[in-house]
Design an enzyme around this catalytic site. Structure first.
Site, mmCIF file in Angstrom:
data_model
loop_
_atom_site.group_PDB
_atom_site.id
_atom_site.type_symbol
_atom_site.label_atom_id
_atom_site.label_comp_id
_atom_site.label_asym_id
_atom_site.label_seq_id
_atom_site.Cartn_x
_atom_site.Cartn_y
_atom_site.Cartn_z
ATOM 1 N N SER A 138 -38.441 -9.932 -33.802
ATOM 2 C CA SER A 138 -37.320 -10.464 -33.019
ATOM 3 C C SER A 138 -36.609 -9.301 -32.719
ATOM 4 C CB SER A 138 -36.935 -11.570 -33.853
ATOM 5 O OG SER A 138 -35.450 -11.914 -33.388
ATOM 6 N N SER A 316 -3.845 28.066 -16.577
ATOM 7 C CA SER A 316 -2.959 27.573 -15.630
ATOM 8 C C SER A 316 -3.559 27.966 -14.164
ATOM 9 C CB SER A 316 -1.772 27.970 -15.710
ATOM 10 O OG SER A 316 -0.641 27.687 -14.584
#
Length: 470
Positions: A138, A316
């Site tokens: 199942s 940056s």
């Protein structure tokens, strides 16, 4: 595109003639357009391993013809080898407790088996997805069992990476063992510590994480396969119940155990809650270590600057020369995500009702993601950060010598109150602790050299006298 017509209890649907999936899969693909992601490859393999074990078991007890068994096994082996990946099209987040992915596997195995036997895909009179491929099973015992098998496989990979990280931290501990720095509590100067001691502590916490993960693997080995719909074993043969676990263990190479109470094992998913908690704990530990590394490397000139992290990319788009601690930062973000996943898993486990928890798809989706991102994060943490860490010896020494934290070692000799007064004077005047003690003749130079030996401050020692007991 050519189509074939397939039917189910709801009606008929056109399925691409070339597709190995069928009507159940197609309905699920239409109904659950949720993440746009695919089912985890290892999860599919684990479900297929169950189909292979079930076919072998059912043939062994005389319920499945040998030619059908051999064909199903061959089809399963092809999928396990990596074929037909594009045929698994259901979304990982789906309603129905995982019926959609179970049927997706059933249909692909079935249609490939039909093809191997010379038939046309969709002719389920030859090999049926439900009657043959899903025989004795199942969704409700296949999905939790496959999910646990997959989780074990992923955790084993994670443990492998954690062992490497533990080893690297241990090596760094030895490399930095002679470097004395100022320890901190609440981000304030505390007492001296060896940099190597800090890194050894990181190795120790990783060791505990590995231990916990190994323990959780043992709990995951208990599965409910054979329980079928609600744990009562309806539509299974008693002989199947006995033989399915040994066959599945052999195929997966994991020594599985059938749950003592299959109904309990079908209803309750507490083992997944515990597993997620252990993964979360490991992520939290790693994130704390990442925080430490970011702090100790901060600056490089205006922060702590005690260690140097490998420069991996520009930090940056506007500030030239800036390099960020990107690897520790990604470890932090992985931890944040894992903590969120853990909340989802807890909520889904709690939301189960009566004989079944319908929310296994989201639990396994998040659990697999947590383990895999953690594993990948550890890999980049080792390779792109920890291995390349260097110590700034001069900076560590300078911060230590200018700190009033070393005064703690004076308490047994001059008392807490006197030590606090010396600290206050040092803060107000900027003088060193050593200079104040010698100038005011609180202790002689020999005693000062002995007491303020920073190496001795990093370990217990026998004091010659205690002022508080005079």
């Amino acid at each position: 595109m050519d189509f074939r017509i397939e039917s189910d209890s709801i009606g008929e649907k056109k399925v691409p003639k070339s597709a190995y999936y069928g009507i159940n899969t197609l309905r699920a693909a239409d109904n659950f357009k949720i993440t746009g992601l695919k089912i985890h490859e290892e999860f599919i393999k684990s479900i297929v391993e169950i189909k292979k074990a079930a076919a072998i078991t059912n043939e062994g007890i005389g319920l499945l013809g040998e030619h059908i068994k051999e064909t199903i096994v061959k089809a399963c082996d092809e999928i396990i080898e990596g074929k037909f990946k594009d045929q698994f099209i259901t979304d990982p987040i789906q309603g129905g407790a995982g019926t959609s992915i179970n049927m997706n596997v059933n249909e692909v195995v079935s249609n490939r088996s039909i093809e191997l036997l010379g038939g046309e895909k969709g002719n389920y009179n030859i090999v049926n997805p439900n009657d043959h491929v899903n025989m004795g099973q199942s969704t409700n015992d296949v999905i939790p069992t496959a999910g646990k098998i997959t989780t074990i496989k992923l955790i084993l990979r994670c443990i492998k990476q954690l062992k490497i990280l533990k080893k690297v931290f241990k090596e760094k501990a030895e490399e930095f063992n002679d470097i004395i720095k100022m320890g901190r509590t609440q981000l304030q100067d505390a007492v001296p510590i060896r940099l190597g001691q800090e890194f050894n502590a990181y190795s120790s916490v990783i060791k505990r994480d590995i231990l916990r993960l190994n323990q959780v693997i043992e709990s995951l080995k208990e599965v409910n396969i054979g329980g079928t719909a609600i744990g009562t074993g309806i539509n299974t043969d008693m002989r199947y119940q006995i033989k399915i676990i040994p066959n599945l263990s052999k195929i997966t190479q994991i020594q599985l155990n059938q749950a003592e109470d299959l109904i309990d094992s079908t209803q309750n998913l507490d083992s997944l809650v515990i597993t997620s908690s252990v993964i979360r704990t490991c992520a939290v530990n790693l994130s704390k270590i990442a925080n430490d590394l970011r702090l100790m490397s901060s600056g490089p000139r205006t922060g702590f600057g005690e260690i140097n992290l490998p420069a991996k990319q520009n930090g940056s788009s506007i500030m030239p020369g800036k390099v960020n601690p990107v690897i520790p930062e990604v470890i932090n973000q992985i931890a944040f995500n894992i903590i969120g996943n853990d909340v989802t898993i807890n909520m889904a486990a709690e939301a189960g009702q009566l004989e079944l928890n319908a929310f296994e798809p989201i639990m396994f989706f998040n659990l697999f993601q947590s383990i895999e991102t953690l594993t990948n994060g550890i890999n980049t943490f080792v390779e792109n950060c920890v291995q390349g860490i260097t110590a700034n010896r001069k900076r560590c020494k300078g911060l230590l010598e200018n700190s009033i934290g070393i005064l703690t070692a004076l308490c047994p000799y001059v008392g807490y109150k006197e030590a606090a007064e010396i600290a206050k004077r040092a803060m107000n005047t900027g003088e060193s602790v050593r200079k104040i003690i010698l100038r005011e003749k609180i202790l002689d130079e020999r005693e000062v050299n002995s007491i303020l030996n920073t190496v001795d401050m990093t370990k217990p020692r026998i004091s010659r006298k205690y002022a508080v007991y005079k």
